[in-house]
Design a protein around this motif. Structure first.
Motif, PDB file in Angstrom:
ATOM      1  N   GLU A 168      43.271  33.124  32.186  1.00  0.00           N
ATOM      2  CA  GLU A 168      44.140  32.023  32.616  1.00  0.00           C
ATOM      3  C   GLU A 168      44.881  32.401  33.906  1.00  0.00           C
ATOM      4  N   LEU A 169      45.332  33.653  33.980  1.00  0.00           N
ATOM      5  CA  LEU A 169      45.971  34.081  35.235  1.00  0.00           C
ATOM      6  C   LEU A 169      44.984  33.965  36.390  1.00  0.00           C
ATOM      7  N   GLY A 170      43.733  34.338  36.143  1.00  0.00           N
ATOM      8  CA  GLY A 170      42.717  34.229  37.190  1.00  0.00           C
ATOM      9  C   GLY A 170      42.583  32.790  37.679  1.00  0.00           C
ATOM     10  N   LEU A 226      44.940  30.420  37.400  1.00  0.00           N
ATOM     11  CA  LEU A 226      46.186  30.058  38.090  1.00  0.00           C
ATOM     12  C   LEU A 226      46.195  30.586  39.520  1.00  0.00           C
ATOM     13  N   ALA A 227      45.744  31.815  39.667  1.00  0.00           N
ATOM     14  CA  ALA A 227      45.891  32.483  40.960  1.00  0.00           C
ATOM     15  C   ALA A 227      44.835  32.065  41.958  1.00  0.00           C
ATOM     16  N   THR A 228      43.832  31.328  41.497  1.00  0.00           N
ATOM     17  CA  THR A 228      42.778  30.928  42.436  1.00  0.00           C
ATOM     18  C   THR A 228      42.758  29.428  42.670  1.00  0.00           C
ATOM     19  N   GLU A 229      43.578  28.681  41.934  1.00  0.00           N
ATOM     20  CA  GLU A 229      43.581  27.234  42.181  1.00  0.00           C
ATOM     21  C   GLU A 229      44.697  26.849  43.150  1.00  0.00           C
ATOM     22  N   LEU A 230      45.085  27.801  43.987  1.00  0.00           N
ATOM     23  CA  LEU A 230      46.060  27.477  45.028  1.00  0.00           C
ATOM     24  C   LEU A 230      45.398  26.592  46.071  1.00  0.00           C
ATOM     25  N   PRO A 231      46.166  25.719  46.681  1.00  0.00           N
ATOM     26  CA  PRO A 231      45.562  24.815  47.668  1.00  0.00           C
ATOM     27  C   PRO A 231      45.169  25.589  48.940  1.00  0.00           C
ATOM     28  N   PRO A 238      48.685  22.509  41.443  1.00  0.00           N
ATOM     29  CA  PRO A 238      48.537  23.339  40.253  1.00  0.00           C
ATOM     30  C   PRO A 238      49.780  24.214  40.027  1.00  0.00           C
ATOM     31  N   LEU A 287      50.799  27.480  39.760  1.00  0.00           N
ATOM     32  CA  LEU A 287      51.304  28.561  40.608  1.00  0.00           C
ATOM     33  C   LEU A 287      51.664  28.050  42.003  1.00  0.00           C
ATOM     34  N   ALA A 288      50.936  27.036  42.460  1.00  0.00           N
ATOM     35  CA  ALA A 288      51.279  26.429  43.757  1.00  0.00           C
ATOM     36  C   ALA A 288      52.672  25.805  43.696  1.00  0.00           C
ATOM     37  N   LEU A 291      53.698  31.767  32.322  1.00  0.00           N
ATOM     38  CA  LEU A 291      52.805  32.719  33.000  1.00  0.00           C
ATOM     39  C   LEU A 291      52.861  32.496  34.512  1.00  0.00           C
ATOM     40  N   GLY A 340      45.506  36.655  43.643  1.00  0.00           N
ATOM     41  CA  GLY A 340      44.230  35.987  43.382  1.00  0.00           C
ATOM     42  C   GLY A 340      43.075  36.983  43.342  1.00  0.00           C
ATOM     43  N   ALA A 396      43.406  39.133  40.159  1.00  0.00           N
ATOM     44  CA  ALA A 396      43.162  38.427  38.901  1.00  0.00           C
ATOM     45  C   ALA A 396      41.710  38.006  38.751  1.00  0.00           C
ATOM     46  N   THR A 397      40.925  38.123  39.817  1.00  0.00           N
ATOM     47  CA  THR A 397      39.529  37.687  39.712  1.00  0.00           C
ATOM     48  C   THR A 397      38.556  38.841  39.810  1.00  0.00           C
TER      49      THR A 397
END
Lengths: 190, 190
Positions: free
Chosen positions: A181-183, A185-190, B80, B82-83, B147, B183, B186-187
């Motif tokens: 889930e963190l992954g 969250l951290a990659t769906e940034l605009p 989203p 985190l954004a 989170l 990012g 986390a990936t």
């Protein structure tokens, strides 16, 4: 019937006596003498095991940190930073399982006292420092290591918050899901 | 020359007097009467502004939280989690810039006192709760919101740790870079 008066059994009885008394009459109103008396040991024995009134609630911190940093030190080469941190939490799962029966009572007591909350925060900070240091020995630069340690703590909190407190396999799976889930969250940034 | 005795200027002088006295003679050894005297106000005025000895070091907490939660509330639809949190930190950048001249003195004083450290930890926890709640009003479920709030705090710490304390543009860029690093962390899990 006489009870054993020292060593690990005494330590365990002191922990339980402290949880009982802090729960019954409050942290501030409880003395180490009362804890010792309920545990069937002398106050002197209390202080052989714990330096003050707070530490009896934080027994096991050293074991937790040692377990987690050892897991980082012994990890296969090439594991990335957050994977190392999650490996450390994974190694500590048996300790969380063992501690779970008293975790809620303990948390309720800590919540009542600023001195205990400070001690709990200090414990989190100590763990972050220890994990950051352990990642450092694996060649990970400090700011990245600290970010990974803090992200790992957030992942663990997320996973353990959904845990029923029973099986280690469940907690391990929940930590993995939280990391996923963190992954996201951290990659769906605009 | 007579100085203004109340309102915002008095509050600012009380903050500065407290920083000076806590730095010179320590937090524990300093009284609110001494702080008031150095600021040129009565102790009664001190207590109109701050409820105790600690709060004078944590002025601005309410403004910070209001600024950050307002940034989440006013965000465009569809951002989203985190954004949203990073938007909140972005909105607070001017406050961090304004606070930077005293941030290090303040941090050194807080480090010396368990009571102040507890207050600082409580401030972080309050911010996490506020951001979690603000994300909740945007329809984000609580565990995910928490989170994201904790991950955002780790990102901000990472970014601000590399900041020279001068320009807002730099801090904003560093927060973005830190988010990118999270990012990656986390990936790159195995």
């Amino acid at each position: 019937m006489a009870m054993p008066r020292s060593g690990a059994p005494a330590r365990a009885r002191l922990r339980e006596a402290a949880l009982e008394l802090y729960g019954e009459q409050g942290f501030d109103a409880t003395t180490t003498a009362e804890i010792a008396a309920r545990a069937g040991v002398t106050e002197r024995t209390y202080f052989r095991h714990f330096v003050d009134k707070r530490e009896v609630l934080f027994d096991g911190e050293r074991e937790l940190i040692d377990t987690m940093t050892a897991a980082i030190a012994s990890a296969p080469a090439g594991l990335p930073p957050l994977a190392l941190v999650l490996r450390a939490y994974g190694a500590a799962v048996p300790l969380f399982v063992a501690g779970r029966p008293v975790a809620e009572r303990r948390a309720r007591i800590i919540e009542t006292s600023p001195a205990l909350r400070e001690r709990a925060h200090a414990k989190s900070a100590t763990l972050t420092e220890a994990l950051t240091g352990a990642l450092g020995t694996r060649g990970i630069p400090e700011p990245t290591a600290r970010l990974a340690a803090r992200a790992g703590a957030a992942v663990f909190e997320h996973g353990s918050g959904a845990w029923d407190g029973v099986t280690a396999a469940d907690l391990t799976a929940l930590i993995t899901q939280a990391a996923d889930e963190l992954g996201r969250l951290a990659t769906e940034l605009p």
